[in-house]
Design a protein around this motif. Structure first.
Motif, PDB file in Angstrom:
ATOM      1  N   GLY A 194       0.823  -1.205   0.000  1.00 37.68           N
ATOM      2  CA  GLY A 194       0.000   0.000   0.000  1.00 37.68           C
ATOM      3  C   GLY A 194       0.856   1.254   0.000  1.00 37.68           C
ATOM      4  N   SER A 203      -3.710   2.308  -2.748  1.00 38.16           N
ATOM      5  CA  SER A 203      -2.839   2.486  -1.593  1.00 38.16           C
ATOM      6  C   SER A 203      -3.654   2.517  -0.295  1.00 38.16           C
ATOM      7  CB  SER A 203      -2.056   3.782  -1.767  1.00 38.16           C
ATOM      8  OG  SER A 203      -1.440   4.118  -0.569  1.00 38.16           O
ATOM      9  N   THR A 207      -3.573  -0.309   2.585  1.00 39.75           N
ATOM     10  CA  THR A 207      -3.159   0.118   3.925  1.00 39.75           C
ATOM     11  C   THR A 207      -4.216  -0.273   4.950  1.00 39.75           C
ATOM     12  OG1 THR A 207      -2.098   1.990   2.863  1.00 39.75           O
ATOM     13  CG2 THR A 207      -2.293   2.108   5.241  1.00 39.75           C
TER      14      THR A 207
END
Lengths: 251, 309
Positions: A194, A203, A207
């Motif tokens: 990420g 991303s 994450t």
């Protein structure tokens, strides 16, 4: 019912050398890590001019790093604890004892997860001596200690849940353990993926799915609802999958 | 007599093979019902389905009038199972293990029940020992103890005497006989003489299909082929050609100190002893023994499992 199963599991851990070896080894390694962090902290402080010593945070340099390292240790210690929980019972066919009795799959999953968490708590109890040592040498900054413990306990719960599911997949505990280690590594790698991805949406999704970002936030005391939802969802999902995996016998 | 267990047209399929096909039999209350079959015949699969550990692909199993389903918790305390490999925890002590099983079944007065069972199975002396350190005979007894500790009225015992020494076999067999006073038992074994001694009813399974089911006498009657006569002649004498008396086959021959013993099977079931004695005496043979032998279960079993492949 859960209490009967839980007591049996805890007794089973302590009737074999496994629990003692794991707790002993964990205490030794975390003790060495704590000592090294303290030494590097004091060396760093001494190397700085007097005016700059206040800029170096003891909590960040020692406490947070120690708990991040403890999280790293869990990569191996928790799969070692969970790998035999269901696979061994299936291999020895002792799991049939539960299905011959009025026991439900979720009773087994909850009891086994709770017993593994007990061992993790016993390990963490051993680290309770570190704050006492710090207090003894005059450091009074314990601001993030509570959330640091919370972060590793939440991560441990997630790893146990994942490990238990992996243990339900195979009769071979080595395979279960390896699957569990790979699973945890995958969770870490998603977060790294990420941070490396240039696409904002991808991303963010990576994450959020990865465990590291949530761990770091809780570790630094930034406990948010989204992190709690993440952990609850993660633990319940793998708990549910373990229950379903045990129910395969009915197919 | 009341039917405790009814297995009705049960089939179990695994990917690529059918383990049991259209299996039907009944177990009556208070009986010890033998379940016979060679390895891989489908005995354990059938027993696991009866125990609710595996679902049926089709058909129905009814225990105490209620259909068996793995998720049906109400039947869990009615059935005790000793599988081929007893489900034991090697790192638990004998009494701890039995208490654990009793608690799983939520019975009252766990301690006294465990003490009773330990005494009944002569396990008191090893109650504090780790199961992993016990001999095979003791382990098997602990396995049986877990099946009866919650007082289930119906027991499934899958080859309980397998691998035990002769003394343990006799003790376990006697105990099973005693158990049958209060419980109904489905009992599988490879030892045919054991099944004959213990069981009053019998089901024979082969290649996943039922070959015969009923009382042992019924099975004998149904599958008896020909008349078996035991003939004892003087030492060193040989059996002459008996074909004038009908088609026959000599199945066994052994020599005793002063007698040659022959087992002869006549195709016709007509009692031909009088003709046979006359025939042998006319041949100047010393006739020392002449009796009709009941057909052995082993012969019936072999006949079913070999000729009907």
């Amino acid at each position: 019912m859960i209490w009967t199963l839980f007591k049996k599991e805890v007794n089973s851990y302590f009737s074999s050398p496994l629990a003692y070896v794991l707790i002993g080894l964990f205490s030794l390694i975390s003790g060495v890590m704590f000592f090294n962090l303290l030494v590097s902290y004091t060396d760093g402080i001494q190397a700085l001019p007097q005016d700059y010593t206040q800029t170096v945070s003891f909590v960040e340099e020692v406490v947070l790093r120690l708990f991040a390292n403890i999280n790293f240790l869990f990569l191996v210690f928790i799969p070692l604890m969970t790998m035999k929980l269901l696979s061994e019972e299936r291999r020895q066919e002792t799991i049939d004892l539960y299905w011959m009795a009025p026991v439900k799959e979720w009773h087994v999953v909850v009891a086994k997860a709770a017993s593994a968490l007990m061992i993790v708590l016993a390990m963490l109890l051993m680290t309770g001596i570190f704050p006492l040592i710090i207090y003894g040498v005059g450091v009074r900054d314990f601001s993030l200690l509570g959330t640091a413990y919370l972060s590793v306990i939440l991560n441990a719960c997630a790893y146990i849940s994942l490990g238990l599911f992996c243990s339900s997949l195979s009769n071979n505990q080595i395979i279960s353990g390896l699957l569990s280690i790979l699973g945890i590594m995958f969770l870490w790698m998603i977060t790294w993926g990420g941070t490396l991805n240039s696409n904002y949406l991808v991303s963010e999704v990576f994450t959020y799915i990865g465990i590291t970002s949530h761990f770091e936030r809780v570790l630094k005391g930034l406990v948010g609802t989204q992190d709690m939802i993440y952990y609850a969802t993660f633990i319940l999902t793998f708990g549910f999958l373990s229950v379903k995996s045990l129910g395969r016998r009915n197919w | 007599m009341e039917k405790i267990l009814v297995v009705d047209g049960v089939t179990r399929e695994f990917p690529g093979r059918i383990a049991v096909s259209d299996v039907s039999f009944e177990v009556l209350k208070g009986s010890i019902h033998g379940f016979l079959g060679p390895n891989g015949a489908g005995k354990s699969t059938t027993m696991r389905m009866i125990a609710g550990l595996m679902p049926v692909s089709s058909g129905k199993i009814t225990l105490f009038g209620e259909e068996i389903k793995p998720e049906n918790l109400s039947q869990k305390n009615k059935l005790g199972l000793l599988p081929e490999n007893a489900p034991l925890y090697p790192d638990m002590k004998v009494d701890e293990y039995l208490e654990f099983v009793a608690k799983l079944h939520q019975i009252k007065d766990v301690k006294s029940k465990v003490n009773d069972v330990l005494e009944q199975l002569s396990l008191t002396e090893v109650r504090g020992r780790l199961i992993g350190n016990l001999s095979k005979g003791f382990k098997q007894r602990v396995g049986l103890a877990q099946a009866i500790v919650y007082d289930a009225p119906f027991l499934i015992l899958d080859e309980p005497t397998n691998g035990l020494d002769p003394q343990s076999v006799v003790e376990l067999r006697d105990f099973i006989k005693k158990l049958s006073a209060t419980k109904t038992i489905l009992f599988s074994s490879h030892v045919l003489s054991e099944v004959e001694q213990l069981c009053d009813h019998l089901t024979i399974i082969h290649h996943g299909k039922i070959r015969a089911s009923g009382t042992i006498a019924e099975i004998h009657r149904k599958f008896r082929q020909g008349l078996v006569i035991k003939v004892g002649l003087g030492a060193g004498e040989t059996l002459p050609d008996l074909s004038p008396l009908g088609r026959y086959e000599m199945t066994k021959h052994h020599a005793l100190a002063q007698e040659e013993v022959f087992h002869i099977v006549f195709e016709s079931e007509k009692d031909c002893r009088s003709d046979l004695s006359k025939f042998l005496i006319e041949k100047n043979l010393k006739l020392l023994t002449l009796q009709v032998e009941p057909p052995e279960l082993e012969d019936i079993f072999l006949q079913m499992t070999e000729t009907r492949k």
